[in-house]
Design an enzyme around this catalytic site. Structure first.
Site, PDB file in Angstrom:
ATOM      1  N   HIS A 100      -0.587 -12.097   2.238  1.00  0.00           N
ATOM      2  CA  HIS A 100       0.797 -12.419   1.892  1.00  0.00           C
ATOM      3  C   HIS A 100       1.751 -11.977   2.990  1.00  0.00           C
ATOM      4  O   HIS A 100       1.414 -11.148   3.838  1.00  0.00           O
ATOM      5  CB  HIS A 100       1.197 -11.743   0.579  1.00  0.00           C
ATOM      6  CG  HIS A 100       1.253 -10.246   0.681  1.00  0.00           C
ATOM      7  ND1 HIS A 100       0.137  -9.448   0.733  1.00  0.00           N
ATOM      8  CD2 HIS A 100       2.319  -9.381   0.750  1.00  0.00           C
ATOM      9  CE1 HIS A 100       0.485  -8.174   0.828  1.00  0.00           C
ATOM     10  NE2 HIS A 100       1.806  -8.102   0.844  1.00  0.00           N
ATOM     11  N   ASP A 120       5.691 -10.243   3.079  1.00  0.00           N
ATOM     12  CA  ASP A 120       6.486  -9.470   2.140  1.00  0.00           C
ATOM     13  C   ASP A 120       7.695 -10.255   1.642  1.00  0.00           C
ATOM     14  O   ASP A 120       8.466 -10.826   2.433  1.00  0.00           O
ATOM     15  CB  ASP A 120       6.964  -8.170   2.793  1.00  0.00           C
ATOM     16  CG  ASP A 120       5.871  -7.135   2.893  1.00  0.00           C
ATOM     17  OD1 ASP A 120       4.929  -7.177   2.080  1.00  0.00           O
ATOM     18  OD2 ASP A 120       5.944  -6.268   3.793  1.00  0.00           O
ATOM     19  N   HIS A 157      -0.409 -10.143   5.786  1.00  0.00           N
ATOM     20  CA  HIS A 157      -1.230  -8.941   5.853  1.00  0.00           C
ATOM     21  C   HIS A 157      -2.017  -8.745   4.567  1.00  0.00           C
ATOM     22  O   HIS A 157      -1.729  -9.369   3.536  1.00  0.00           O
ATOM     23  CB  HIS A 157      -0.385  -7.700   6.173  1.00  0.00           C
ATOM     24  CG  HIS A 157       0.743  -7.454   5.222  1.00  0.00           C
ATOM     25  ND1 HIS A 157       1.929  -8.155   5.272  1.00  0.00           N
ATOM     26  CD2 HIS A 157       0.871  -6.574   4.187  1.00  0.00           C
ATOM     27  CE1 HIS A 157       2.745  -7.721   4.317  1.00  0.00           C
ATOM     28  NE2 HIS A 157       2.119  -6.763   3.655  1.00  0.00           N
ATOM     29  N   ARG A 205       7.049   2.932   3.153  1.00  0.00           N
ATOM     30  CA  ARG A 205       7.382   1.606   3.657  1.00  0.00           C
ATOM     31  C   ARG A 205       8.892   1.423   3.779  1.00  0.00           C
ATOM     32  O   ARG A 205       9.657   1.893   2.933  1.00  0.00           O
ATOM     33  CB  ARG A 205       6.830   0.514   2.728  1.00  0.00           C
ATOM     34  CG  ARG A 205       7.058  -0.882   3.271  1.00  0.00           C
ATOM     35  CD  ARG A 205       6.407  -1.938   2.407  1.00  0.00           C
ATOM     36  NE  ARG A 205       7.176  -2.236   1.216  1.00  0.00           N
ATOM     37  CZ  ARG A 205       7.009  -3.319   0.475  1.00  0.00           C
ATOM     38  NH1 ARG A 205       6.077  -4.198   0.796  1.00  0.00           N
ATOM     39  NH2 ARG A 205       7.740  -3.529  -0.594  1.00  0.00           N
TER      40      ARG A 205
END
Length: 266
Positions: free
Chosen positions: A99, A101, A243, A257
């Site tokens: 996917h 983000d 990723h 993150r």
């Protein structure tokens, strides 16, 4: 200033000779941005920095997005999101599906920065795939078909992002093939987690084409695989990559993150 060491012909480079505890000047950020546009994922090994310093480093690449899913490590660091899994219970995240983000947003993140805080003794690698190479590897007739098409992206397709108000994040439509706003390169821009349908195709055509595109991005020649060490940081261009976080470990894994605001895909 620093060394850029490519890891594969398609994607990924390690940045050596840089200490992220030091303030970086405009020239260093410009050089890193150039490296990011070339290699799409940058890796910084063995950086002993705090969440606050990570936030400050990320801010040098653009405005930071306060992501609505997840909690910060400290109340005054809302830009940092803790990703914590124990590896022993049932998996609840979609991270082990290819996917990009937050493509369910009208302006998905330009980039994402991930820092390894605590790791299991073995496993937990992350892979990235180059969507520019994925697009270029399609046949000319397939590229001609996809150019100009649009696809719907919906947050409710992802089980990890449910629980909020679906009216606050209605489905959005993005190009199936987007053009990078800096490099001008074309890349495939659909992903298995959030893309629900290609708008211009009927249901049966979507059933045939979308799975093919989702599978196409998993080719190893588009990929780089990274084995984390504590303190490692990855910064990737979310506009032109996908990723996949490998869920093959036991024991706790904690990552911090940060997402960097992006633009409307075109």
């Amino acid at each position: 200033m620093f060394d850029v060491r490519p890891l594969t012909p398609a994607i990924g480079a390690e940045i050596a000779g840089i200490d992220l505890n030091r303030d970086l000047g405009a020239d260093a950020y410009a050089g890193l941005a150039d490296a990011l546009h070339t290699h799409q994922v940058l890796f910084f090994r063995d950086q002993d920095i705090s969440a606050r310093r990570q936030r400050d480093f990320a801010a040098g690449f653009g405005a930071l997005q306060r992501f609505p899913f997840g909690e910060p490590p400290e109340a005054d660091l809302p830009e940092v999101m803790v990703l914590a899994t124990d590896g022993d219970g049932p998996k609840v995240s979609n991270a082990d599906i290819w996917h990009s983000d937050a493509t369910f947003l009208a302006r998905p993140p330009m980039g994402t920065m991930l820092r390894a805080v605590s790791l299991p003794p073995l496993g937990g690698d992350t892979l990235w795939a180059d969507m520019e190479s994925a697009y270029a590897a399609l046949s000319a007739p397939m590229r001609a078909l996809l150019d100009g098409l649009t696809a719907e992206h919906d947050v409710t397709k992802s089980r990890s992002h449910r629980g909020g108000d679906p009216q606050a994040l209605p489905p959005v439509v993005h190009p199936v093939v987007r053009t990078h706003p800096v490099t001008g390169r074309r890349c495939l821009y659909v992903n298995r987690i959030f893309t629900t349908r290609i708008v211009e195709l009927d249901e049966r055509e979507n059933e045939l084409l979308l799975p093919h595109l989702f599978e196409h991005v998993t080719r190893p020649d588009f990929q780089v695989r990274f084995t984390w060490r504590p303190g490692d940081i990855a910064l990737w261009d979310n506009r032109s990559t996908q990723h996949y976080a490998v869920y093959d470990y036991r024991g706790p894994r904690v990552m911090h993150r940060i997402v960097i605001e992006g633009d409307e895909p075109r």
